[in-house]
Scaffold this motif. Structure first.
Motif, mmCIF file in Angstrom:
data_model
loop_
_atom_site.group_PDB
_atom_site.id
_atom_site.type_symbol
_atom_site.label_atom_id
_atom_site.label_comp_id
_atom_site.label_asym_id
_atom_site.label_seq_id
_atom_site.Cartn_x
_atom_site.Cartn_y
_atom_site.Cartn_z
ATOM 1 N N GLY A 89 13.148 -29.861 -2.644
ATOM 2 C CA GLY A 89 12.608 -30.588 -3.789
ATOM 3 C C GLY A 89 13.198 -31.977 -3.903
ATOM 4 N N GLN A 90 14.499 -32.093 -3.666
ATOM 5 C CA GLN A 90 15.183 -33.379 -3.760
ATOM 6 C C GLN A 90 14.663 -34.352 -2.709
ATOM 7 O OE1 GLN A 90 19.370 -32.988 -3.038
ATOM 8 N NE2 GLN A 90 19.923 -34.792 -4.244
ATOM 9 N N VAL A 91 14.603 -33.890 -1.464
ATOM 10 C CA VAL A 91 14.159 -34.767 -0.371
ATOM 11 C C VAL A 91 12.700 -35.175 -0.573
ATOM 12 C CG1 VAL A 91 13.617 -34.791 2.089
ATOM 13 C CG2 VAL A 91 15.833 -33.944 1.307
ATOM 14 N N THR A 92 11.851 -34.213 -0.932
ATOM 15 C CA THR A 92 10.437 -34.525 -1.135
ATOM 16 C C THR A 92 10.251 -35.581 -2.214
ATOM 17 O OG1 THR A 92 9.840 -32.271 -0.480
ATOM 18 C CG2 THR A 92 8.191 -33.540 -1.686
ATOM 19 N N LEU A 93 10.989 -35.446 -3.299
ATOM 20 C CA LEU A 93 10.868 -36.411 -4.391
ATOM 21 C C LEU A 93 11.394 -37.782 -3.983
ATOM 22 C CD1 LEU A 93 10.291 -37.193 -7.282
ATOM 23 C CD2 LEU A 93 12.494 -36.215 -7.943
ATOM 24 N N LEU A 94 12.556 -37.828 -3.348
ATOM 25 C CA LEU A 94 13.133 -39.115 -2.960
ATOM 26 C C LEU A 94 12.244 -39.853 -1.963
ATOM 27 C CD1 LEU A 94 16.890 -38.065 -2.638
ATOM 28 C CD2 LEU A 94 15.894 -39.577 -4.376
ATOM 29 N N VAL A 95 11.652 -39.123 -1.033
ATOM 30 C CA VAL A 95 10.750 -39.768 -0.077
ATOM 31 C C VAL A 95 9.500 -40.267 -0.794
ATOM 32 C CG1 VAL A 95 9.269 -39.361 1.925
ATOM 33 C CG2 VAL A 95 11.601 -38.484 1.903
ATOM 34 N N ALA A 96 8.973 -39.467 -1.735
ATOM 35 C CA ALA A 96 7.795 -39.902 -2.490
ATOM 36 C C ALA A 96 8.098 -41.144 -3.316
ATOM 37 C CB ALA A 96 7.312 -38.772 -3.397
ATOM 38 N N ALA A 97 9.363 -41.262 -3.772
ATOM 39 C CA ALA A 97 9.774 -42.429 -4.560
ATOM 40 C C ALA A 97 10.256 -43.576 -3.686
ATOM 41 C CB ALA A 97 10.863 -42.014 -5.547
ATOM 42 N N ASN A 98 10.076 -43.470 -2.360
ATOM 43 C CA ASN A 98 10.471 -44.511 -1.414
ATOM 44 C C ASN A 98 11.981 -44.755 -1.439
ATOM 45 O OD1 ASN A 98 9.794 -46.267 0.660
ATOM 46 N ND2 ASN A 98 9.557 -48.024 -0.713
ATOM 47 N N GLN A 99 12.750 -43.711 -1.665
ATOM 48 C CA GLN A 99 14.206 -43.802 -1.605
ATOM 49 C C GLN A 99 14.694 -42.994 -0.398
ATOM 50 O OE1 GLN A 99 16.086 -42.834 -5.344
ATOM 51 N NE2 GLN A 99 14.651 -44.076 -6.536
ATOM 52 N N ARG A 100 14.291 -43.445 0.767
ATOM 53 C CA ARG A 100 14.543 -42.688 1.990
ATOM 54 C C ARG A 100 16.028 -42.624 2.338
ATOM 55 N NH1 ARG A 100 10.455 -41.041 4.997
ATOM 56 N NH2 ARG A 100 9.101 -42.576 3.981
ATOM 57 N N GLU A 101 16.790 -43.677 2.026
ATOM 58 C CA GLU A 101 18.221 -43.653 2.347
ATOM 59 C C GLU A 101 18.930 -42.563 1.552
ATOM 60 O OE1 GLU A 101 19.975 -47.453 1.850
ATOM 61 O OE2 GLU A 101 18.761 -48.417 3.419
ATOM 62 N N GLN A 102 18.610 -42.464 0.259
ATOM 63 C CA GLN A 102 19.221 -41.414 -0.557
ATOM 64 C C GLN A 102 18.789 -40.031 -0.064
ATOM 65 O OE1 GLN A 102 17.813 -44.188 -1.489
ATOM 66 N NE2 GLN A 102 18.533 -44.948 -3.483
ATOM 67 N N ALA A 103 17.522 -39.916 0.381
ATOM 68 C CA ALA A 103 17.054 -38.634 0.918
ATOM 69 C C ALA A 103 17.829 -38.261 2.172
ATOM 70 C CB ALA A 103 15.557 -38.714 1.216
ATOM 71 N N ALA A 104 18.060 -39.239 3.049
ATOM 72 C CA ALA A 104 18.814 -38.979 4.275
ATOM 73 C C ALA A 104 20.252 -38.591 3.956
ATOM 74 C CB ALA A 104 18.781 -40.209 5.176
ATOM 75 N N GLU A 105 20.837 -39.213 2.930
ATOM 76 C CA GLU A 105 22.212 -38.882 2.545
ATOM 77 C C GLU A 105 22.303 -37.446 2.034
ATOM 78 O OE1 GLU A 105 25.631 -40.441 -0.612
ATOM 79 O OE2 GLU A 105 23.825 -41.630 -0.249
ATOM 80 N N ALA A 106 21.370 -37.060 1.170
ATOM 81 C CA ALA A 106 21.369 -35.691 0.651
ATOM 82 C C ALA A 106 21.113 -34.686 1.769
ATOM 83 C CB ALA A 106 20.309 -35.558 -0.446
ATOM 84 N N PHE A 107 20.204 -35.029 2.661
ATOM 85 C CA PHE A 107 19.886 -34.137 3.771
ATOM 86 C C PHE A 107 21.099 -33.965 4.687
ATOM 87 C CE2 PHE A 107 17.983 -33.399 8.028
ATOM 88 C CZ PHE A 107 17.303 -32.222 7.745
ATOM 89 N N GLY A 108 21.771 -35.062 5.003
ATOM 90 C CA GLY A 108 22.942 -34.984 5.871
ATOM 91 C C GLY A 108 24.063 -34.174 5.254
ATOM 92 N N ALA A 109 24.274 -34.320 3.949
ATOM 93 C CA ALA A 109 25.330 -33.553 3.281
ATOM 94 C C ALA A 109 25.037 -32.061 3.354
ATOM 95 C CB ALA A 109 25.452 -34.007 1.830
ATOM 96 N N TYR A 110 23.772 -31.686 3.171
ATOM 97 C CA TYR A 110 23.421 -30.270 3.241
ATOM 98 C C TYR A 110 23.630 -29.732 4.657
ATOM 99 C CZ TYR A 110 20.665 -25.985 3.049
ATOM 100 O OH TYR A 110 20.260 -24.681 3.134
ATOM 101 N N VAL A 111 23.218 -30.504 5.657
ATOM 102 C CA VAL A 111 23.342 -30.044 7.039
ATOM 103 C C VAL A 111 24.804 -29.828 7.401
ATOM 104 C CG1 VAL A 111 22.999 -30.714 9.450
ATOM 105 C CG2 VAL A 111 21.161 -31.053 7.786
ATOM 106 N N LEU A 112 25.670 -30.758 7.022
ATOM 107 C CA LEU A 112 27.092 -30.607 7.335
ATOM 108 C C LEU A 112 27.693 -29.405 6.612
ATOM 109 C CD1 LEU A 112 28.320 -34.313 7.331
ATOM 110 C CD2 LEU A 112 28.153 -32.771 9.288
#
Length: 857
Positions: free
Chosen positions: A252-275
């Motif tokens: 939900g977080q990534v989908t929303l951030l990408v829809a809001a054109n905040q791709r850097e924040q989406a990548a940061e949240a995604f990377g934190a989850y993966v680690l």
């Protein structure tokens, strides 16, 4: 009565899939719907119909095609209030019926459903003044509980509930249960969403219930996105963060951030989850994360993992299997578990592994006794490796890794004195080590040393050493020479029948493969000549002599054979194999010996004669041998098929003045043209000739979509032939039929496919050696079919296999499979029977499904 026998046709519709298909077809025929409605809206007719036909039917498909008033009439059959004929209870039921109808229209998104007065009454007062006021418009007088003369309640169950305090009379239990709770918030959120109110996303957050806070926050974010209010959705996300390990929150977080054109924040949240998930990451979750990253345009999860931290053993095995380049960067804390997991993945697919994977198998799995020696896989390594299997299996466990490295070292010409040859010194009674040494020497370009070993072998034969030897097994790839779609068994390669010749051929083979056989062939010719001078020569020895004879010696050797023939040393019955050799080594002599070979019309003899004639550039005569053998001998069905295939691959020649067997001629058109287009004409052919196995097999040449009826005829024909590959044939035919039905009916396609899983489908198509594009296209259709019939497991399985196969354009496929679904049903099961949804049955899950149907994931 209950003993009345059912109509025989009704048993067919006991299967819910059949009933669903019938209902869908009936919906296009108003007269059938009217007839059904008359039965289901009349209790007497329905009871009779139930006993005689519908006793084991599920009524949901039938209710779905009935007019609304007829559905309500059917629901009334089961209402106790109507049976009691109590006017008060009847009035209450009528009101419940009106409310459920209005609520169903709201859930389904009917126009102006939110403006229905009953919906407004259910929502209740919207201002503080109305809440505290006494306005009768919010009261449900139909549900006022009755009391006796003493003031005691006469009601039971939900009818006793009417609300307390200022809500008295506003919250009848028949509609809301004990208390509205979650249900009222869901209704209010749904009503505001339908009316386009910007406040709808706040309702999931305001719900006082405990538990599920993260899922309600995600639902609020989705409601805000549905209202095109991205700032509000971001505000909700920032104000109520989900758990760090919550996968739903991440999506939900990534989908929303990408829809809001905040791709850097989406990548940061995604990377934190993966680690955070690295040590517990599974193969399935990795695929899902990779798909999420690809769809959102984020970095791959592999690029975000920390190589200094271990990963799980099963996940590392997955990487080693499908992403070997990336796997080298990672390690695991459980190496034994990793090897077991990798062996589990690789052993069923040994013949499909690459050369690098087989090398890794030898060093990591076989050397640590986690898997047996990959005998068939050694073929991929080429050179001496396929012939080293028997010798490698003799090595002790402690020496396996050193032996593998020694073989690799010996294959490097830059190493002057490899240690492998010291290991190959032996005192055994067979040639395994010596022959491997020969192949290794030849691979290094040391032909003279190899020849020295061969001369030692010949010297031993001259001294009459024991001939009880073990010739190394030749590994076969097993997939050569067949047609696409055909299941092959590994070819048989029996020995020559003469131990000396078997040994000579085993030693000659590596020299011939290295194209350095001339010196050894000369020595073997001399050896064979000496043997001929000493006494009788076996037929295998004659065959080998002719194969090795140069043109200058061929005529003399032919004369020797002629003399041996007249002396009676060569038997007429043995001339078939000898003539087959002469057809390639001495074609001028072959016809004379072929004439001396007694005619036999058994299948094996006819095929051998045909092979000889084809080698002599006489294909028409080769066809004649097959025709004559078929005419004068009773061949089995399997032999008939093989003979037809041999004739067809020759170009289907017909000798002058003769006719090909009519079944062969009539079956030939099925093998002409593109494999995708043969099924239609094939169905016509099999309708007239249902036992034409030769034609029916052509349907197995392609996995593409085809007509079901023709494929059913093919299945009957193949089934009657008792082919050894029957299960695979049936699976392939079911797949083709399902793909042909899919555009018209997903249910029919699923029924045709039966229990064939995407994994079983992929395994079969790979074994049958179909093209990669055709296999991927079949798996794409399997994913589409699974989505249309609601089989989420099938969708995941098909996407998993396509991902592992690196199929093209998976992102587009995932987008296609995520199309909006049908609105949620307005019915649910109560005691196993469908019943309309009341306000008390509303849940956040139902609201989530409403949004999903609108395309808001």
């Amino acid at each position: 009565s209950a003993d009345t026998p059912r109509w025989s046709w009704s048993l067919w519709l006991d299967d819910p899939r059949v009933l669903a298909v019938w209902a869908r077809a009936a919906s296009a025929h108003p007269e059938k719907v009217k007839e059904l409605a008359e039965v289901m809206s009349n209790r007497t007719l329905w009871d009779r119909f139930w006993v005689m036909a519908a006793r084991h039917w599920k009524p949901e498909p039938l209710l779905a095609i009935l007019p609304r008033d007829m559905c309500l009439a059917w629901f009334r059959f089961w209402e106790p209030a109507l049976k009691a004929q109590d006017p008060v209870l009847v009035a209450r039921y009528r009101m419940v019926e009106q409310v459920t109808t209005a609520l169903g229209r709201l859930v389904q998104g009917a126009p102006d459903a939110v403006r229905d007065p009953l919906i407004a009454k259910l929502r209740g007062p919207q201002t503080v003044g109305d809440v505290l006021g006494k306005d009768a418009q919010w009261v449900w007088p139909e549900f006022s509980p009755r009391r006796d003369l003493k003031g005691e309640l006469l009601e039971a169950g939900d009818d006793r509930i009417i609300g307390q305090g200022v809500d008295q009379g506003r919250l009848p239990g028949a509609l809301w249960g004990e208390r509205p709770g979650e249900a009222w918030y869901v209704l209010e959120a749904l009503a505001r969403h339908r009316s386009g109110a910007a406040s709808a996303p706040y309702l999931p957050l305001d719900s006082p219930q405990r538990g599920g806070e993260t899922s309600r926050t995600l639902l609020a974010m989705r409601l805000a996105r549905a209202e095109k209010n991205l700032p509000l959705a971001l505000e909700i996300m920032d104000g109520r963060s989900g758990g760090a390990n919550d996968r739903g929150w991440l999506e939900g977080q990534v989908t929303l951030l990408v829809a809001a054109n905040q791709r850097e924040q989406a990548a940061e949240a995604f990377g934190a989850y993966v680690l955070a998930a690295q040590t517990r990451l599974t193969e399935e979750e990795f695929r899902s994360l990779s798909a999420l990253a690809e769809d959102a345009g984020l970095p791959s999860p592999l690029d975000l993992l920390d190589p200094s931290r271990p990963v799980g053993p099963a996940f590392l095995a997955y990487l080693r299997d499908l992403r070997p380049a990336e796997a080298a960067r990672f390690s695991t804390a459980d190496p034994n578990g990793y090897r077991a997991a990798l062996a589990h993945r690789w052993r069923p697919r040994e013949s499909q592994l690459s050369a690098d994977q087989i090398r890794y198998w030898l060093k990591e799995l076989w050397a640590h006794d986690s898997a047996p020696l990959p005998r068939r896989g050694l073929v991929k390594l080429g050179g001496p490796w396929p012939h080293a299997a028997a010798w490698l299996e003799r090595q002790p466990l402690a020496e396996r890794l050193a032996v593998v490295k020694a073989v690799e070292e010996a294959l490097k010409p830059s190493v002057a004195k490899p240690g492998l040859f010291a290991r190959l010194t032996h005192t055994g009674s067979d040639d395994l080590a010596d022959l491997l040494a020969v192949r290794m020497r030849l691979a290094r370009g040391e032909a003279n040393l190899s020849l020295g070993l061969a001369e030692g072998m010949l010297a031993g034969l001259r001294r009459g050493e024991s001939l009880h030897i073990a010739v190394p097994e030749r590994l076969l790839e097993g997939s050569e020479g067949g047609e696409e779609g055909e299941e092959l068994a590994p070819p048989e390669r029996p020995g020559a029948g003469d131990p000396i010749v078997d040994r000579l051929r085993a030693w000659l083979s590596p020299f011939q493969e290295a194209k350095t056989a001339a010196p050894l062939e000369a020595r073997i010719r001399t050896f064979l000549k000496t043997k001929r001078e000493e006494g009788r020569t076996t037929l295998p020895a004659w065959k080998l002599a002719f194969e090795l004879a140069p043109a200058s010696e061929a005529s003399g050797l032919a004369q020797e054979l002629e003399e041996a023939w007249f002396r009676g040393e060569v038997q007429a019955e043995e001339l078939g194999p000898l003539t087959e050799t002469l057809a390639t080594s001495l074609p001028a002599e072959a016809p004379r010996w072929l004439a001396r070979w007694p005619r036999r019309f058994a299948f094996s003899a006819s095929v051998q004669r045909s092979t000889i004639l084809v080698a002599l550039k006489r294909p028409a005569d080769g066809a004649m041998a097959l025709f004559e053998g078929r005419r004068r001998s009773a061949w089995e069905a399997r032999e008939e098929v093989q003979a037809f295939d041999a004739w067809r691959r020759l170009g289907a020649p017909v000798p002058a003045g003769m006719k090909a067997p009519p079944p062969w001629t009539e079956a030939l058109p099925a093998w002409a043209g593109k494999a995708e287009g043969v099924v239609g004409p094939l169905g016509v052919r099999l309708k007239a000739h249902p036992l034409d196995l030769l034609s029916a097999r052509a349907a197995l040449r392609s996995p593409s979509a085809a007509e079901e009826e023709a494929l059913l005829r093919v299945g009957i024909t193949l089934g009657s032939s008792q082919r050894g590959s029957g299960d695979g044939d049936r699976m392939l035919l079911r797949l083709r039929a399902a793909r042909g039905l899919l555009p018209r009916s997903a249910e029919a396609a699923q029924w045709a496919l039966e229990d064939v899983s995407p994994e079983g489908m992929a395994r079969l198509l790979v074994e049958r050696r179909f093209r990669t594009a055709d296999i991927n296209a079949a798996l794409v259709d399997a994913a589409r079919l699974a989505r249309k019939v609601g089989n989420e497991g099938g969708v995941k399985e098909a996407l998993r296999i396509l991902t592992d196969r690196k199929a093209f354009n998976l992102k587009a496929l995932r987008a296609e499979l995520a199309v909006p679904e049908a609105p949620p049903s307005t019915y649910h099961l109560v005691d196993g029977r469908p019943a309309p949804i009341r306000p008390r049955d509303l849940t956040w899950s139902l609201l989530s499904n409403v949004l999903k149907a609108e395309g808001v994931q």
